[in-house]
Motif scaffolding. Structure first.
Motif, PDB file in Angstrom:
ATOM      1  N   LEU A  32       0.819  -1.207   0.000  1.00 55.27           N
ATOM      2  CA  LEU A  32       0.000   0.000   0.000  1.00 55.27           C
ATOM      3  C   LEU A  32       0.859   1.266   0.000  1.00 55.27           C
ATOM      4  N   GLN A  33       1.942   1.250   0.757  1.00 57.55           N
ATOM      5  CA  GLN A  33       2.819   2.418   0.809  1.00 57.55           C
ATOM      6  C   GLN A  33       3.497   2.655  -0.545  1.00 57.55           C
ATOM      7  N   LYS A  34       3.864   1.582  -1.234  1.00 64.70           N
ATOM      8  CA  LYS A  34       4.450   1.720  -2.571  1.00 64.70           C
ATOM      9  C   LYS A  34       3.462   2.343  -3.539  1.00 64.70           C
ATOM     10  N   ALA A  35       2.180   2.095  -3.316  1.00 61.24           N
ATOM     11  CA  ALA A  35       1.125   2.663  -4.163  1.00 61.24           C
ATOM     12  C   ALA A  35       0.664   4.023  -3.619  1.00 61.24           C
ATOM     13  N   SER A  36       1.369   4.540  -2.618  1.00 59.65           N
ATOM     14  CA  SER A  36       1.048   5.825  -1.982  1.00 59.65           C
ATOM     15  C   SER A  36      -0.366   5.870  -1.401  1.00 59.65           C
TER      16      SER A  36
ATOM     17  N   GLU B 246     -10.263   7.067  13.103  1.00 63.58           N
ATOM     18  CA  GLU B 246      -9.259   7.061  12.040  1.00 63.58           C
ATOM     19  C   GLU B 246      -9.943   7.152  10.685  1.00 63.58           C
ATOM     20  N   SER B 247      -9.177   7.543   9.679  1.00 57.95           N
ATOM     21  CA  SER B 247      -9.699   7.471   8.316  1.00 57.95           C
ATOM     22  C   SER B 247      -8.682   6.701   7.484  1.00 57.95           C
ATOM     23  N   GLY B 248      -9.136   6.172   6.367  1.00 52.09           N
ATOM     24  CA  GLY B 248      -8.281   5.349   5.526  1.00 52.09           C
ATOM     25  C   GLY B 248      -8.310   3.902   5.986  1.00 52.09           C
ATOM     26  N   LEU B 249      -7.332   3.153   5.524  1.00 56.05           N
ATOM     27  CA  LEU B 249      -7.245   1.742   5.894  1.00 56.05           C
ATOM     28  C   LEU B 249      -6.500   1.609   7.211  1.00 56.05           C
TER      29      LEU B 249
END
Length: 173
Positions: free
Chosen positions: A42-46, A96-99
């Motif tokens: 996920l971090q690689k995909a920003s 929280e927001s996001g995954l």
């Protein structure tokens, strides 16, 4: 392959939306490794992701050992401050927001299951999990039999995590 399968099952989130993914499995089943792989992808995909580990919320040793209860009971019921997790961490996750990924053992307990939008259960044999322990730790077989394996047996018998999970993944050997 497994990471991609999990990510395919997650919804696209709009700004301000939240999705809580639980990575459940018994001790040494590969939960932390799988969580790290998902997070890296996920971090690689920003894509934003926040990860929590239930073991960051283990109570002090004197509250979970030599309490007068059986060893397995201490591990299952006293290892974590269940009410503090429910009222603290799990309530905070709702803001929280996001995954949000929460990784840990016994995640599908009745007290916690409703907080998850999707739960992956890592299926892994006791033999493989035990082989992943260090040599010195494996010599403490009595502790495993009396504490960890009995608690895991209780979890499987009372919660049936494979039946409740949204996705079952076989842990790689």
């Amino acid at each position: 392959m497994v990471v991609e399968e999990i990510l395919r099952r997650l919804p696209s989130l709009n700004e301000g939306e939240r999705f809580i993914l639980g990575i459940d499995g018994l001790s040494r089943s590969g939960k932390t490794t799988l969580t790290q792989k998902i997070q890296n992808k996920l971090q690689k995909a920003s894509l934003p992701v926040v990860t929590y580990h239930i073991d960051d919320y283990v109570v002090e040793r004197e509250k979970r050992y030599h309490t007068g209860y059986e060893s397995w009971y201490e591990y299952y019921f006293l290892q974590w401050d269940v009410q503090a997790l429910k009222g603290g961490l799990f309530k905070a996750l709702e803001k929280e927001s996001g995954l949000v990924i929460l990784e840990g053992v016994f995640l599908q307990r009745e007290e916690w299951r409703r907080f998850f939008d999707f739960v992956v259960y890592l299926q892994c044999s006791r033999e493989l999990r035990f082989s992943r322990e260090g040599e010195g730790t494996r010599k403490k077989i009595t502790k495993f039999k009396e504490r960890y394996w009995k608690a895991e047996g209780y979890y499987i018998a009372t919660v049936d995590p494979e039946r409740q999970a949204d996705l079952i993944v076989k842990s790689p050997s």
